[in-house]
Design a protein around this motif. Structure first.
Motif, short mmCIF file in Angstrom:
data_model
loop_
_atom_site.label_atom_id
_atom_site.label_comp_id
_atom_site.label_asym_id
_atom_site.label_seq_id
_atom_site.Cartn_x
_atom_site.Cartn_y
_atom_site.Cartn_z
N PRO A 42 0.79 -1.23 0.00
CA PRO A 42 0.00 0.00 0.00
C PRO A 42 0.82 1.29 0.00
N HIS A 43 2.10 1.21 0.35
CA HIS A 43 2.91 2.44 0.37
C HIS A 43 3.76 2.59 -0.89
N SER A 44 3.71 1.61 -1.78
CA SER A 44 4.60 1.62 -2.95
C SER A 44 3.93 2.29 -4.14
N TYR A 45 4.75 2.85 -5.00
CA TYR A 45 4.24 3.31 -6.30
C TYR A 45 4.10 2.08 -7.19
N VAL A 46 2.89 1.84 -7.67
CA VAL A 46 2.65 0.71 -8.58
C VAL A 46 2.63 1.28 -10.00
N ARG A 47 3.60 0.82 -10.79
CA ARG A 47 3.73 1.44 -12.13
C ARG A 47 3.06 0.60 -13.21
N LEU A 48 2.18 1.26 -13.94
CA LEU A 48 1.58 0.70 -15.15
C LEU A 48 2.67 0.87 -16.20
N SER A 49 3.37 -0.23 -16.53
CA SER A 49 4.66 -0.09 -17.21
C SER A 49 4.56 -0.43 -18.69
N ALA A 50 5.37 -1.40 -19.16
CA ALA A 50 5.32 -1.74 -20.59
C ALA A 50 3.92 -2.21 -20.97
N GLY A 51 3.57 -2.05 -22.23
CA GLY A 51 2.31 -2.58 -22.73
C GLY A 51 1.20 -1.55 -22.84
N ARG A 52 1.46 -0.29 -22.40
CA ARG A 52 0.37 0.70 -22.43
C ARG A 52 -0.03 1.09 -23.84
N GLU A 53 0.91 0.94 -24.78
CA GLU A 53 0.59 1.36 -26.16
C GLU A 53 -0.65 0.63 -26.67
N ASP A 54 -0.78 -0.64 -26.26
CA ASP A 54 -1.91 -1.44 -26.75
C ASP A 54 -3.12 -1.40 -25.83
N MET A 55 -3.05 -0.61 -24.76
CA MET A 55 -4.20 -0.57 -23.83
C MET A 55 -5.14 0.56 -24.23
N SER A 56 -6.42 0.32 -24.10
CA SER A 56 -7.39 1.38 -24.37
C SER A 56 -7.33 2.40 -23.22
N ASP A 57 -7.89 3.58 -23.47
CA ASP A 57 -7.98 4.57 -22.39
C ASP A 57 -8.78 3.99 -21.22
N GLU A 58 -9.83 3.25 -21.55
CA GLU A 58 -10.70 2.70 -20.49
C GLU A 58 -9.92 1.71 -19.61
N MET A 59 -9.08 0.91 -20.26
CA MET A 59 -8.31 -0.07 -19.47
C MET A 59 -7.31 0.66 -18.56
N GLN A 60 -6.68 1.69 -19.10
CA GLN A 60 -5.73 2.44 -18.25
C GLN A 60 -6.46 3.13 -17.11
N ALA A 61 -7.67 3.66 -17.41
CA ALA A 61 -8.45 4.32 -16.34
C ALA A 61 -8.77 3.31 -15.24
N LEU A 62 -9.10 2.09 -15.62
CA LEU A 62 -9.37 1.05 -14.61
C LEU A 62 -8.12 0.75 -13.79
N CYS A 63 -6.97 0.75 -14.47
CA CYS A 63 -5.72 0.49 -13.75
C CYS A 63 -5.45 1.59 -12.73
N PHE A 64 -5.72 2.86 -13.10
CA PHE A 64 -5.53 3.95 -12.13
C PHE A 64 -6.52 3.80 -10.97
N LEU A 65 -7.73 3.39 -11.31
CA LEU A 65 -8.74 3.17 -10.27
C LEU A 65 -8.31 2.03 -9.34
N ALA A 66 -7.61 1.06 -9.91
CA ALA A 66 -7.14 -0.09 -9.12
C ALA A 66 -5.91 0.24 -8.28
#
Ligand code: SAM
Ligand code: DTB
Ligand code: SF4
Length: 324
Positions: A265-289
């Motif tokens: 819970p104290h760490s930065y969780v990075r949405l890293s490689a693979g974002r090029e192929d992710m939709s905006d909606e999927m990235q938004a869910l990842c930020f929500l997560a």
């Protein structure tokens, strides 16, 4: 123990996660999992702030290791443009551009199994120069010896990136030229030298959920959680043994992010490689997560990243501020 109790326990930074505890989190109904992850995220972070790091490959290709995912391995035929170690001035020019575009941290990667002492000398100059620009510094150079970690720290290095990549069980399917234990040894040297640890892994390599659980368990049961946890979605590069592996279900990816958030819970969780192929909606869910960091800039190390224009538009749409 109820799920709620487990999550409360995570808030006091547990380091004794059992496989079945983590499996129970993965098994939660999706909305419950996201709610719990988001609630915990809000206790420790501004939910609308994302940390941004820019990457530069300072030495590209001809790596003797056999990591099945990696286009830089000499054993794979990935049509990569090989490049010797870049001159210090070119690296600093790239860092300056990254800073101007809004990066907070500059991460330099070299396709080495492990650097020789003399390889590190120009690195010290790079680290000092990048730091002088007001950027945080990170490097990823392969395995380190204890004295090398100390020397990097003395040059001013803030973070060392060294990933565990997958579970101990699946590891042998992916890499045979160095062991899981080798990786843990390097991480111990980085910690002992007083640096911050950036350590995560890759999902979507054909592993099962048990392996995703095993990876997160290893990360969360470190004596200190890595400050930065990159969760990479495999970039399937032509010529690598994993080029045709089945894509991971996006919802399973989001679950992996949410569970990482809950465990660390104290760490930065990075949405890293693979974002090029992710939709905006999927990235938004990842930020929500609970993801709160990204790689920012047109390129990862050798493969394309989401464009900065697209990222800016996405951050604007979501009301996300980038940390400076
Ligand atoms: N050679 C060093 C090492 O392996 O530690 C540093 C560079 S290496 C390219 C850094 C990390 O990039 C790897 O540990 C892996 O997690 C990630 N990576 C490499 N290729 C990838 C791919 N195709 N998709 C996702 N992540 C990848
Ligand atoms: C990490 O976990 N991911 C970054 C960084 N640390 C060094 C690298 C991703 C590499 C993706 C494939 C490539 O561009 O070569
Ligand atoms: Fe080499 Fe690192 Fe790529 Fe493995 S991940 S082949 S060690 S550059």
């Amino acid at each position: 123990m109820s799920t709620q109790r487990k999550i409360m326990a995570a808030d006091v930074l547990r380091h004794d996660w059992q496989h079945h505890d983590i499996a129970a989190l993965f098994d939660l109904p999706f909305s419950d999992l996201l709610f719990e992850a988001q609630a915990l995220h809000r206790q420790h972070f501004d939910p609308n702030a994302v940390q941004v790091s820019s990457l530069l490959s300072i030495k590209t290709g001809k790596c003797p290791e056999d990591c099945a995912y990696c286009p830089q391995s000499v054993r794979h035929d990935s049509e990569l443009e090989v490049e010797a170690l870049m001159p210090v001035a070119d690296v600093l020019a790239a860092a300056k551009t990254a800073k101007e575009k809004g990066a907070m941290r500059f991460c330099m990667g070299a396709a080495w199994r492990s650097p020789k002492d003399k390889d590190l000398e120009p690195l010290f100059e790079m680290i000092k120069g990048v730091k002088a620009m007001g950027l945080e510094t990170c490097v990823t150079l392969g395995m380190l010896k204890a004295h090398q970690a100390k020397n990097l720290r003395e040059a001013g290095l803030d973070y060392y990136n060294h990933n565990l990549d997958t579970s101990p069980e699946y590891y042998e399917e992916i890499i045979t030229t160095r062991t899981y234990e080798d990786r843990l040894d390097t991480l111990a040297h980085v910690r002992d030298a007083g640096m911050q640890v950036c350590c995560g892994g890759i999902v979507g390599m054909g592993e099962g959920r048990d392996d995703r659980i095993g990876l997160l368990q290893q990360l969360a049961n470190q004596q200190r959680h890595p400050e930065s946890v990159p969760i990479n979605l495999l970039v399937r590069v032509k010529g690598t043994p994993l080029q045709d592996v089945e894509a991971l279900d996006p919802i399973e990816f989001v679950r992996t992010i949410a569970v990482a958030r809950i465990l660390m819970p104290h760490s930065y969780v990075r949405l890293s490689a693979g974002r090029e192929d992710m939709s905006d909606e999927m990235q938004a869910l990842c930020f929500l997560a609970g993801a709160n960091s990204v790689f920012y800039g047109e390129k990862l190390l050798t493969t394309p990243n989401a464009s900065t224009d697209r990222d800016q538009a996405l951050f604007n749409k979501l009301g996300i501020n980038t940390l400076q």
